[in-house]
Design a protein around this motif. Structure first.
Motif, PDB file in Angstrom:
ATOM      1  N   ILE A 186       0.893  -1.170   0.000  1.00 23.03           N
ATOM      2  CA  ILE A 186       0.000   0.000   0.000  1.00 23.03           C
ATOM      3  C   ILE A 186       0.926   1.214   0.000  1.00 23.03           C
ATOM      4  O   ILE A 186       1.480   1.607   1.017  1.00 23.03           O
ATOM      5  CB  ILE A 186      -0.934  -0.005   1.206  1.00 23.03           C
ATOM      6  N   GLY A 187       1.136   1.749  -1.148  1.00 25.84           N
ATOM      7  CA  GLY A 187       2.082   2.842  -1.340  1.00 25.84           C
ATOM      8  C   GLY A 187       3.403   2.319  -1.853  1.00 25.84           C
ATOM      9  O   GLY A 187       3.623   1.112  -1.871  1.00 25.84           O
ATOM     10  N   PRO A 188       4.223   3.228  -2.340  1.00 27.44           N
ATOM     11  CA  PRO A 188       4.031   4.673  -2.312  1.00 27.44           C
ATOM     12  C   PRO A 188       2.912   5.137  -3.257  1.00 27.44           C
ATOM     13  O   PRO A 188       2.874   4.722  -4.399  1.00 27.44           O
ATOM     14  CB  PRO A 188       5.386   5.215  -2.776  1.00 27.44           C
ATOM     15  N   PHE A 189       2.042   5.995  -2.726  1.00 29.27           N
ATOM     16  CA  PHE A 189       1.046   6.661  -3.565  1.00 29.27           C
ATOM     17  C   PHE A 189       0.930   8.105  -3.098  1.00 29.27           C
ATOM     18  O   PHE A 189       1.181   8.400  -1.932  1.00 29.27           O
ATOM     19  CB  PHE A 189      -0.311   5.946  -3.484  1.00 29.27           C
ATOM     20  N   GLY A 190       0.606   8.999  -4.018  1.00 25.56           N
ATOM     21  CA  GLY A 190       0.513  10.407  -3.642  1.00 25.56           C
ATOM     22  C   GLY A 190       0.578  11.302  -4.850  1.00 25.56           C
ATOM     23  O   GLY A 190      -0.057  11.024  -5.875  1.00 25.56           O
ATOM     24  N   PHE A 228       2.554   8.659   0.540  1.00 28.35           N
ATOM     25  CA  PHE A 228       2.361   7.837   1.744  1.00 28.35           C
ATOM     26  C   PHE A 228       2.758   6.394   1.464  1.00 28.35           C
ATOM     27  O   PHE A 228       2.716   5.935   0.318  1.00 28.35           O
ATOM     28  CB  PHE A 228       0.879   7.808   2.147  1.00 28.35           C
ATOM     29  N   ARG A 229       3.063   5.690   2.560  1.00 28.60           N
ATOM     30  CA  ARG A 229       3.190   4.237   2.584  1.00 28.60           C
ATOM     31  C   ARG A 229       2.502   3.765   3.853  1.00 28.60           C
ATOM     32  O   ARG A 229       2.700   4.378   4.908  1.00 28.60           O
ATOM     33  CB  ARG A 229       4.664   3.824   2.749  1.00 28.60           C
ATOM     34  N   ILE A 230       1.756   2.692   3.739  1.00 30.75           N
ATOM     35  CA  ILE A 230       1.061   2.192   4.928  1.00 30.75           C
ATOM     36  C   ILE A 230       1.690   0.861   5.327  1.00 30.75           C
ATOM     37  O   ILE A 230       1.864  -0.025   4.484  1.00 30.75           O
ATOM     38  CB  ILE A 230      -0.447   1.952   4.644  1.00 30.75           C
ATOM     39  N   PHE A 231       1.999   0.734   6.603  1.00 32.81           N
ATOM     40  CA  PHE A 231       2.594  -0.501   7.126  1.00 32.81           C
ATOM     41  C   PHE A 231       1.657  -1.110   8.172  1.00 32.81           C
ATOM     42  O   PHE A 231       0.831  -0.414   8.769  1.00 32.81           O
ATOM     43  CB  PHE A 231       3.930  -0.205   7.806  1.00 32.81           C
ATOM     44  N   LYS A 232       1.892  -2.389   8.417  1.00 34.78           N
ATOM     45  CA  LYS A 232       1.121  -3.097   9.434  1.00 34.78           C
ATOM     46  C   LYS A 232       2.051  -3.356  10.606  1.00 34.78           C
ATOM     47  O   LYS A 232       3.085  -4.008  10.454  1.00 34.78           O
ATOM     48  CB  LYS A 232       0.676  -4.440   8.838  1.00 34.78           C
ATOM     49  N   TYR A 257       2.575   3.764  -6.910  1.00 31.92           N
ATOM     50  CA  TYR A 257       3.668   2.835  -7.238  1.00 31.92           C
ATOM     51  C   TYR A 257       3.687   1.640  -6.275  1.00 31.92           C
ATOM     52  O   TYR A 257       4.682   0.948  -6.158  1.00 31.92           O
ATOM     53  CB  TYR A 257       5.024   3.555  -7.208  1.00 31.92           C
ATOM     54  N   GLY A 258       2.582   1.462  -5.565  1.00 35.01           N
ATOM     55  CA  GLY A 258       2.467   0.270  -4.719  1.00 35.01           C
ATOM     56  C   GLY A 258       1.796  -0.841  -5.514  1.00 35.01           C
ATOM     57  O   GLY A 258       1.162  -0.577  -6.548  1.00 35.01           O
ATOM     58  N   SER A 259       1.882  -2.077  -5.020  1.00 38.55           N
ATOM     59  CA  SER A 259       1.298  -3.185  -5.782  1.00 38.55           C
ATOM     60  C   SER A 259      -0.228  -3.231  -5.634  1.00 38.55           C
ATOM     61  O   SER A 259      -0.921  -3.767  -6.476  1.00 38.55           O
ATOM     62  CB  SER A 259       1.921  -4.512  -5.335  1.00 38.55           C
TER      63      SER A 259
END
Ligand code: DQQ
Length: 593
Positions: A448-452, A469-473, A556-558
């Motif tokens: 999830i990300g990088p997107f923006g 942003f990038r989202i992590f768990k 650019y996230g999957s």
């Protein structure tokens, strides 16, 4: 005799020039201060490069600026003073330049308000703050540099209270009012805060300092605002943080979004202490409890009280200052955007430094951090809106936002995130968001990300500033990383292209995440998670200028990410006013701003 005349002649010369300039009336008064300390080196700029000059940020026509000083709202007029070198585009010869405004967007420049003229400030007029005293009398406290290079604290009052712009300021002969005695290091003693008055009737003010590596906010008290006595202990100090410049101390409401007068104290408040770290050249703040009976400030235990603490802005940003705007019941934050360009190139351009768009600052509902948002007045410059709804951005997708003048724009995007199941796992050793953003730059694919957004981007994408942003768990929670990656912002090599990063403490319960960027030719101010993290970048593209600059949204996230809505506006130029009275427009504030 010879030696004597060597000494006396320059003094007479200086006095003669001062007199001459005062006769001229000095329309731009800055010139008057040229002659007061001619020994300080400076370089007169010959070219004022227009390409990167901002369109709607606060920026004088030429020369160097740094810290915002003494902002205040007085009798319906906003005043901004700032550190200014009237002689060139590098730091030196510092005076308090002065501008006034009805809306903090369109400004009328005035002559400098405070400049070296007396022994207690003959070597410079450094930063300070304004306090409105009972009887509606504004007072400025500022740091003067005396002939022995000591930093002393001085007071100044308007010469003529019936002048709506408060153009002339008087410095009483009883200055300095606070001196570096009692073992205080005289070269680390500066930047008085706005003063506040306790229920005991005593005024209090802080002065930034240090003892060895311990940063300190030294507290002084006064009954009459003239005679000040040092308190037995600082209001607060922190080991290892070095010199505290430009401290700022103010209450924030725990009950509502409104701002509070600096003097306000009650059960429904917390206090904020912000300091600018001279050693690191960035700032951090804590939120905590002001125990007024003891004149002690205690930061909340959950917050780091050192250089890894919370920051107003994780980018190019320093020496900020707030004030209470009682016209609109809000606390306004100003910050200096320092340069990424080299000193030599700044001198070639003819200017250096700008001020951010003023921000409303308030306590987040969670009580753990502040939230900032550009003042609503900036919206008066918005034109030609472009709207986009429900656009899915697939892996690797780049979307060109057309229809705006991309180098001078305001963009608001709301993203809908996919299920967090596939988010990358967060490694708890990643404690520094700036390092993480450098390691996981925009070209490093994630889930999830990088997107923006790519802002100030060239068509071929060999230049762009990426805000994303990038989202992590992580265990039991999500971690939102916000980055401003300048590494490809320009093809030039001699510019600082540091990548900045911040963790955004935002609730992702509804799977939504917002980003706003104020783009203004060579500056990008970005607000993530509705103002829970801010990053300012100063960039100097070579291709992505004027009509060649573009704005893209990207993923650019999957995992696909959806743009729920995107709104973008071309921004008008802010106006330089000759007279405020003809330009006053009432601006409706949005709820909560
Ligand atoms: N800038 C001023 C000082 C202050 C520093 C001098 C912070 O008063 O400590 O221009 O940028």
């Amino acid at each position: 005799m010879m030696a004597m005349s060597k000494l006396v002649f320059p003094v007479i010369w200086v006095l003669f020039l001062c007199y001459w300039f005062s006769l001229l009336g000095c329309e731009n008064g800055v010139e008057a201060s040229h002659v007061l300390y001619p020994h300080l080196k400076s370089v007169e700029a010959s070219i004022v490069d227009k390409r990167y000059r901002t369109g709607y940020h606060f920026q004088p026509p030429k020369n160097w600026i740094n810290d915002p000083n003494g902002p205040m709202y007085y009798n319906g007029v906003y005043h901004l003073f700032y550190q200014y070198n009237p002689k060139g585009a590098r730091w030196g010869n510092i005076v308090w330049a002065h501008s006034v405004s009805m809306d903090m967007i369109n400004w009328m420049p005035l002559k400098p308000a405070i400049y070296p003229s007396k022994l207690f400030d003959i070597k410079g007029c450094w930063s300070g703050s304004a306090t409105i005293l009972p009887g509606n009398l504004p007072a400025i406290l500022y740091t003067g540099i005396d002939p022995e290079d000591r930093q002393v604290q001085n007071i100044a009052f308007p010469k003529n209270l019936s002048d709506p712009y408060l153009i002339e300021w008087d410095k009483p002969d009883y200055n300095p009012i606070i001196e570096p005695i009692d073992g205080i290091n005289s070269s680390s003693f500066r930047d008085p805060t706005t003063a506040w008055r306790g229920s005991d009737g005593w005024w209090r003010v802080l002065v930034g300092s240090k003892t060895r590596k311990r940063g300190e906010a030294i507290l002084y008290r006064s009954r009459d605002f003239k005679n000040w006595v040092k308190a037995p202990h600082p209001l607060h100090s922190s080991q290892g943080t070095g010199m505290w410049e430009c401290p700022d101390f103010y209450p924030v409401s725990t009950k509502g979004e409104h701002g509070l007068n600096t003097t306000y104290n009650g059960d429904d408040v917390k206090h904020v202490l912000k300091v600018s770290l001279d050693d690191k050249k960035f700032e951090y703040y804590t939120i905590g409890q002001y125990m007024h009976e003891m004149d002690l400030y205690v930061p909340d235990r959950t917050l780091a009280d050192n250089s890894s603490g919370l920051r107003y802005d994780y980018g190019k940003y320093y020496a900020s200052k707030t004030f209470f705007d009682d016209g609109k019941n809000r606390r306004i934050l100003w910050g200096w955007v320092n340069e990424s360009d080299s000193v030599t190139d700044s001198e070639t351009k003819g200017w250096a430094g700008v001020q951010t768009i003023p921000r409303v600052v308030r306590l987040d509902k969670n009580g753990k951090q502040l939230v900032q948002w550009p003042i609503a007045e900036v919206k008066t410059l918005r034109r030609k809106p472009v709207h986009l709804h429900h656009k899915k951005l697939m892996k690797g997708e780049l979307f060109h936002v057309k229809g705006i003048i991309a180098p001078q724009a305001d963009v608001e995007v709301e993203f809908r995130l996919p299920s967090f199941d596939k988010a990358e796992i967060f490694d708890p050793s990643w404690v520094d968001p700036q390092i993480l953003c450098s390691q996981k730059g925009v070209q490093v694919e994630g889930s999830i990300g990088p997107f923006g957004l790519f802002v100030l981007a060239s068509e071929s994408l060999d230049e762009y500033t990426a805000v994303f942003f990038r989202i992590f768990k992580a265990k039991d929670k999500h971690v939102v990383l916000m980055c401003s990656d300048q590494s490809r912002s320009t093809l030039r090599t001699e510019v600082d292209k540091t990548t900045y990063g911040a963790f955004v403490d935002v609730d992702l319960k509804h799977g939504k995440l917002s980003l706003r960027s104020l783009i203004d030719r060579s500056i990008v101010e970005s607000f993530g998670g509705e103002g829970r993290a801010c990053i300012t970048a100063r960039v100097y593209p070579t291709k992505a200028v004027g009509s060649q600059a573009r704005l893209y949204a990207f993923n650019y996230g999957s995992e696909p990410v959806r743009i729920l809505k995107l709104k973008a506006w071309t921004m008008l130029y802010a106006r330089t006013l000759n007279d405020l009275r003809s330009t006053h427009t009432e601006i409706q504030l949005e709820q909560g701003e």
